[in-house]
Design a protein around this motif. Structure first.
Motif, short mmCIF file in Angstrom:
data_model
loop_
_atom_site.label_atom_id
_atom_site.label_comp_id
_atom_site.label_asym_id
_atom_site.label_seq_id
_atom_site.Cartn_x
_atom_site.Cartn_y
_atom_site.Cartn_z
N GLY A 139 0.80 -1.21 0.00
CA GLY A 139 0.00 0.00 0.00
C GLY A 139 0.84 1.27 0.00
N HIS A 140 0.17 2.39 0.08
CA HIS A 140 0.86 3.68 0.10
C HIS A 140 1.73 3.80 1.35
N PRO B 174 0.66 8.45 11.87
CA PRO B 174 -0.62 7.79 12.12
C PRO B 174 -1.13 7.02 10.90
N ALA B 175 -1.54 5.78 11.11
CA ALA B 175 -1.96 4.92 10.00
C ALA B 175 -3.26 5.39 9.36
N ASP B 176 -4.06 6.14 10.08
CA ASP B 176 -5.36 6.55 9.55
C ASP B 176 -5.33 7.95 8.94
N ALA B 177 -4.13 8.51 8.75
CA ALA B 177 -4.02 9.86 8.16
C ALA B 177 -4.27 9.79 6.66
N HIS B 178 -5.03 10.74 6.15
CA HIS B 178 -5.34 10.81 4.71
C HIS B 178 -5.20 12.25 4.24
N THR C 112 -11.53 1.50 0.52
CA THR C 112 -10.70 1.39 -0.68
C THR C 112 -10.32 2.77 -1.20
N THR C 113 -11.31 3.67 -1.23
CA THR C 113 -11.04 5.04 -1.69
C THR C 113 -10.01 5.71 -0.80
N LEU C 114 -10.14 5.54 0.49
CA LEU C 114 -9.22 6.18 1.42
C LEU C 114 -7.81 5.63 1.29
#
Length: 231
Positions: free
Chosen positions: A141-142, A147-151, A214-216
């Motif tokens: 993945g990217h 933080p793992a939930d950062a977008h 998936t989008t995130l």
């Protein structure tokens, strides 16, 4: 009474002799002596020897003296960290571009040049693994630092815009990652544009509204069309 045969010298004869004598005295003054080398100009050597290694080459420079080309300051190191590079290849192993990554002033400057790609916008990201096998899913993945939930993810970059002729050039920078974070990682070019998870809550999807997982995680950029390991 006998006529005397003694004649007094004419001034026309004496004058050149005096001039030659005066020239000789002047030439040998100041501890100078005449040169015995033909063609020497001026025809004298001074009593002072030239410094060793400073012989003039006739062009206004001295042999043995250090000289520097314009703009040459020797080993001038700016202190900037050496950059990295990635060779981008498609799924068939054909080269489609290059990327250089350099650290400048607290940012990474990423320069991508590509060719042979479909016109339009393409997602561009650093991925978590340094492998480019098969369909490039081996790259994982990217890349995420923090933080793992950062977008968007810290490995997300500005999208690559390809022109009608299939070529592209992008110069962008990021402060979300450092040079050591991307060393040995994969740089991926995706088939489609990245929306960076920018889907407003009013958009509906199966099971809810707004962006799904998936989008995130992918930005809906589609499959992976080019990959290169940074090193």
């Amino acid at each position: 009474m006998a006529t005397s045969t003694t004649r007094r010298p004419s001034w026309r004869t004496v004058t050149p002799i005096i001039a030659v004598a005066a020239f000789g005295l002047a030439a040998c003054s100041n501890s100078q002596e005449s040169s015995d080398v033909k063609g020497t100009t001026p025809p004298v050597w001074t009593s002072s020897a030239a410094p060793a290694g400073s012989e003039d080459d006739g062009h206004g420079t001295e042999h043995g003296a250090p000289s520097a080309a314009p703009g040459d300051h020797g080993d001038d190191h700016s202190g900037s960290e050496a950059g990295l590079r990635a060779e981008l290849k498609d799924g068939s192993g054909n080269g489609v571009g290059t990327a250089t990554i350099a650290s400048e002033g607290g940012h990474l400057v990423v320069t991508v040049e590509a060719r042979g790609l479909r016109p339009g916008f393409h997602g561009l990201h650093f991925h978590e693994n340094g492998t480019c096998e098969g369909d490039f899913t081996s790259a994982g993945g990217h890349l995420q630092v923090g933080p793992a939930d950062a977008h968007p993810a810290s490995g997300d970059l500005t999208s690559l815009q390809v022109g009608a002729d299939g070529t592209a050039k992008l110069v962008t920078r990021t402060d979300a990652v450092e040079l050591d974070d991307v060393r040995g990682k994969a740089l991926i070019v995706h088939a489609g544009a990245d929306n960076f998870g920018n889907i407003p809550p009013r958009y509906s999807r199966e099971g809810g509204t707004g962006p799904d997982e998936t989008t995130l995680s992918t930005g809906d950029a589609g499959s992976r069309v080019a990959c290169g390991v940074v090193g």
